[in-house]
Scaffold this motif. Structure first.
Motif, PDB file in Angstrom:
ATOM      1  N   UNK A   1       0.837  -1.204   0.000  1.00  9.99           N
ATOM      2  CA  UNK A   1       0.000   0.000   0.000  1.00  9.99           C
ATOM      3  C   UNK A   1       0.871   1.253   0.000  1.00  9.99           C
ATOM      4  N   UNK A   2       1.909   1.255   0.837  1.00  8.72           N
ATOM      5  CA  UNK A   2       2.800   2.417   0.908  1.00  8.72           C
ATOM      6  C   UNK A   2       3.529   2.621  -0.420  1.00  8.72           C
ATOM      7  N   UNK A   3       3.949   1.529  -1.051  1.00  6.36           N
ATOM      8  CA  UNK A   3       4.633   1.616  -2.350  1.00  6.36           C
ATOM      9  C   UNK A   3       3.711   2.241  -3.396  1.00  6.36           C
ATOM     10  N   UNK A   4       2.470   1.774  -3.436  1.00  8.43           N
ATOM     11  CA  UNK A   4       1.498   2.336  -4.383  1.00  8.43           C
ATOM     12  C   UNK A   4       1.222   3.800  -4.067  1.00  8.43           C
ATOM     13  N   UNK A   5       1.128   4.135  -2.778  1.00 10.68           N
ATOM     14  CA  UNK A   5       0.863   5.518  -2.389  1.00 10.68           C
ATOM     15  C   UNK A   5       1.983   6.443  -2.865  1.00 10.68           C
ATOM     16  N   UNK A   6       3.232   5.974  -2.713  1.00 10.39           N
ATOM     17  CA  UNK A   6       4.370   6.789  -3.144  1.00 10.39           C
ATOM     18  C   UNK A   6       4.330   7.027  -4.662  1.00 10.39           C
ATOM     19  N   UNK A   7       3.990   6.006  -5.412  1.00  8.25           N
ATOM     20  CA  UNK A   7       3.947   6.173  -6.870  1.00  8.25           C
ATOM     21  C   UNK A   7       2.828   7.131  -7.278  1.00  8.25           C
ATOM     22  N   UNK A   8       1.700   7.035  -6.603  1.00 13.11           N
ATOM     23  CA  UNK A   8       0.587   7.920  -6.921  1.00 13.11           C
ATOM     24  C   UNK A   8       0.903   9.369  -6.568  1.00 13.11           C
ATOM     25  N   UNK A   9       1.772   9.559  -5.579  1.00 14.53           N
ATOM     26  CA  UNK A   9       2.100  10.915  -5.122  1.00 14.53           C
ATOM     27  C   UNK A   9       3.092  11.625  -6.036  1.00 14.53           C
ATOM     28  N   UNK A  10       3.717  10.892  -6.954  1.00 12.39           N
ATOM     29  CA  UNK A  10       4.699  11.505  -7.861  1.00 12.39           C
ATOM     30  C   UNK A  10       3.972  12.394  -8.870  1.00 12.39           C
ATOM     31  N   UNK A  11       4.325  13.658  -8.903  1.00 12.58           N
ATOM     32  CA  UNK A  11       3.660  14.600  -9.798  1.00 12.58           C
ATOM     33  C   UNK A  11       4.294  14.616 -11.193  1.00 12.58           C
ATOM     34  N   UNK A  12       5.610  14.514 -11.251  1.00 23.02           N
ATOM     35  CA  UNK A  12       6.311  14.548 -12.536  1.00 23.02           C
ATOM     36  C   UNK A  12       6.622  13.124 -12.987  1.00 23.02           C
ATOM     37  N   UNK A  13       6.115  12.684 -14.135  1.00 23.45           N
ATOM     38  CA  UNK A  13       6.337  11.313 -14.608  1.00 23.45           C
ATOM     39  C   UNK A  13       7.800  10.893 -14.647  1.00 23.45           C
TER      40      UNK A  13
END
Length: 234
Positions: A91-103
């Motif tokens: 869940x934390x890994x997915x949350x971090x990826x979703x939080x990235x604003x710049x691809x």
């Protein structure tokens, strides 16, 4: 069951152990009428091969059964704790990826999450077919046609010994890798017929970390999460 015969008179068929067993099974009140017989029965204990009463042996069997059940419960509790921990980290890994604003920052987020959250010593990622603006990035270079075809041939994560696959060379210290996992990245489910657009490589110096016999359900979910996040680069 053995069929040892019990001697009888010559004109009567011998009584076998099977006959006695059948009689006792079909006559459950025998020992109620002959309690002294039950009390006098002794058998060999598996602990020290000493003679014990039937009651004592039954108690031993019950204790062994309870001990086995306790061990199973403890294993269930341990696995439950491990599963909760894995779920939290995923869940934390997915949350971090979703939080990235710049691809352009996504590949770093994918790799760092694997190293920090899942304690994977070596991680490498390659993505192809990306937008021209990302074409010069390290994650978009150094992939041969053979490596792309190999990634597309994987319909589930590969786990096993380091067999010298080209993607292993993407790892920072490839010579130390004893086992690895290869996660194909593609649109949709990992087992679809769509060509892969990337490959996530996990390496370990521990030969048993990514064993060929291990389950790949979790790695499959990770590949699908990473695929969804990294699709923003295309």
């Amino acid at each position: 069951m053995t069929t040892t015969s019990i001697p009888t008179s010559s004109n009567v068929p011998p009584i076998t152990e099977d006959d006695i067993a059948e009689f006792l099974v079909n006559t459950p009140d025998f020992f109620e009428r002959h309690a002294e017989v039950l009390a006098s029965v002794t058998i060999t204990s598996p602990h020290g091969h000493r003679a014990v009463s039937l009651h004592e042996r039954q108690a031993e069997m019950l204790r062994e059964k309870i001990k086995g059940l306790e061990q199973r419960v403890m294993e269930m509790v341990r696995h439950s704790g491990e599963n909760t921990s894995i779920s939290d980290r995923t869940h934390e890994w997915a949350r971090r990826m979703l939080a990235v604003k710049e691809p352009i920052r996504l590949p770093d987020a994918v790799e760092e999450g694997m190293r920090e959250l899942f304690d994977v010593p070596q991680v490498a990622l390659r993505v192809w077919g990306v937008s021209a603006v990302y074409g010069g990035e390290t994650f978009a270079q150094g992939v041969s046609d053979d490596a792309r075809a190999f990634a597309s041939s994987l319909t589930s994560p590969f786990c096993g010994a380091n067999m010298g696959f080209e993607p292993t060379q993407w790892l920072p210290e490839a010579g130390q890798v004893q086992s690895l996992a290869l996660l194909p990245l593609r649109d949709g489910n990992i087992d679809s017929t769509e060509p892969a657009f990337g490959l996530l490589v996990l390496g370990s110096q521990d030969a048993s970390r990514f064993d060929a016999a291990m389950g790949t359900d979790l790695l499959t979910r990770m590949a699908e999460l990473a695929s969804s996040a990294l699709s923003r680069l295309r």
